[in-house]
Write a protein that holds these residues in place. Sequence first.
Motif, PDB file in Angstrom:
ATOM      1  N   ALA A  21      47.523  34.473  45.088  1.00 48.74           N
ATOM      2  CA  ALA A  21      47.577  35.547  44.090  1.00 48.74           C
ATOM      3  C   ALA A  21      48.984  35.994  43.690  1.00 48.74           C
ATOM      4  O   ALA A  21      49.144  37.107  43.199  1.00 48.74           O
ATOM      5  N   SER A  23      50.751  35.392  41.134  1.00 49.04           N
ATOM      6  CA  SER A  23      50.805  35.762  39.713  1.00 49.04           C
ATOM      7  C   SER A  23      50.109  37.095  39.432  1.00 49.04           C
ATOM      8  O   SER A  23      50.251  37.648  38.346  1.00 49.04           O
ATOM      9  N   GLU A  24      49.379  37.631  40.410  1.00 49.49           N
ATOM     10  CA  GLU A  24      48.668  38.890  40.228  1.00 49.49           C
ATOM     11  C   GLU A  24      49.399  40.065  40.869  1.00 49.49           C
ATOM     12  O   GLU A  24      48.852  41.163  40.970  1.00 49.49           O
ATOM     13  N   GLY A  28      47.223  42.262  43.702  1.00 49.74           N
ATOM     14  CA  GLY A  28      46.385  41.069  43.794  1.00 49.74           C
ATOM     15  C   GLY A  28      46.518  40.401  45.146  1.00 49.74           C
ATOM     16  O   GLY A  28      45.529  39.951  45.733  1.00 49.74           O
ATOM     17  N   ALA A 104      38.635  32.543  40.740  1.00 55.61           N
ATOM     18  CA  ALA A 104      39.197  32.765  39.411  1.00 55.61           C
ATOM     19  C   ALA A 104      38.441  31.882  38.427  1.00 55.61           C
ATOM     20  O   ALA A 104      38.564  30.663  38.471  1.00 55.61           O
ATOM     21  N   ASN A 108      39.639  32.400  31.734  1.00 63.33           N
ATOM     22  CA  ASN A 108      39.338  33.835  31.678  1.00 63.33           C
ATOM     23  C   ASN A 108      37.891  34.153  31.326  1.00 63.33           C
ATOM     24  O   ASN A 108      37.595  35.156  30.686  1.00 63.33           O
ATOM     25  N   ARG A 123      36.463  42.836  39.184  1.00 63.11           N
ATOM     26  CA  ARG A 123      37.505  41.865  38.872  1.00 63.11           C
ATOM     27  C   ARG A 123      38.856  42.555  38.896  1.00 63.11           C
ATOM     28  O   ARG A 123      38.982  43.719  38.489  1.00 63.11           O
ATOM     29  N   TYR A 124      39.865  41.823  39.364  1.00 59.63           N
ATOM     30  CA  TYR A 124      41.242  42.263  39.228  1.00 59.63           C
ATOM     31  C   TYR A 124      42.021  41.098  38.645  1.00 59.63           C
ATOM     32  O   TYR A 124      42.091  40.027  39.271  1.00 59.63           O
ATOM     33  N   LYS A 125      42.534  41.276  37.456  1.00 55.81           N
ATOM     34  CA  LYS A 125      43.248  40.233  36.719  1.00 55.81           C
ATOM     35  C   LYS A 125      42.411  38.958  36.679  1.00 55.81           C
ATOM     36  O   LYS A 125      41.349  38.962  36.070  1.00 55.81           O
ATOM     37  N   ASN A 126      42.840  37.890  37.373  1.00 58.49           N
ATOM     38  CA  ASN A 126      42.116  36.620  37.290  1.00 58.49           C
ATOM     39  C   ASN A 126      41.026  36.436  38.336  1.00 58.49           C
ATOM     40  O   ASN A 126      40.280  35.468  38.271  1.00 58.49           O
ATOM     41  N   HIS A 127      40.951  37.306  39.317  1.00 58.06           N
ATOM     42  CA  HIS A 127      40.011  37.093  40.420  1.00 58.06           C
ATOM     43  C   HIS A 127      38.775  37.985  40.340  1.00 58.06           C
ATOM     44  O   HIS A 127      38.881  39.184  40.110  1.00 58.06           O
TER      45      HIS A 127
END
Length: 141
Positions: A21, A23-24, A28, A104, A108, A123-127
């Motif tokens: 994570a 990138s989060e 993240g 992920a 998206n 969800r948080y960002k991509n996950h």
Amino acid sequence: MIINYTTKELDLLARIMRAEALSEGDLGMLMVGNVVVNRALADCLTFKNTRTIYDVVYQSPGGFAGVKSELFFSTSTNNEKKLAKRVLDGEYYYPATHALWFYAPSDNANCVPLWYNQRNTGRYKNHCFYRPQSGECNELY
């Protein structure tokens, strides 16, 4: 501290959090750490034999894809270790609070409502995060 760990396991947790994570951002990575700790605490489903950070990270099948990432193979930074320690000290972040799984979705896409037959908690960002059904993993509640 909610589970026992060694200095090597602190580094291992920090590295898997980064690999899964980075990138989060910090939040993240903290959520990924929550899932790792939850799996070590849970005595249910496919996590009955995962009692340590090492057991969880290298569980096969069912471990983390991040162990194959280049990000996993370098030593963790001081900040990453501080994040890992926060999780090991019991900090939790929604929607990973009781989660045992995350993934992920590609491009998206929306989170699927069930993953490994468990409900999406958010969800948080991509996950997307998933927790066990009520009553399945009492150690998490």
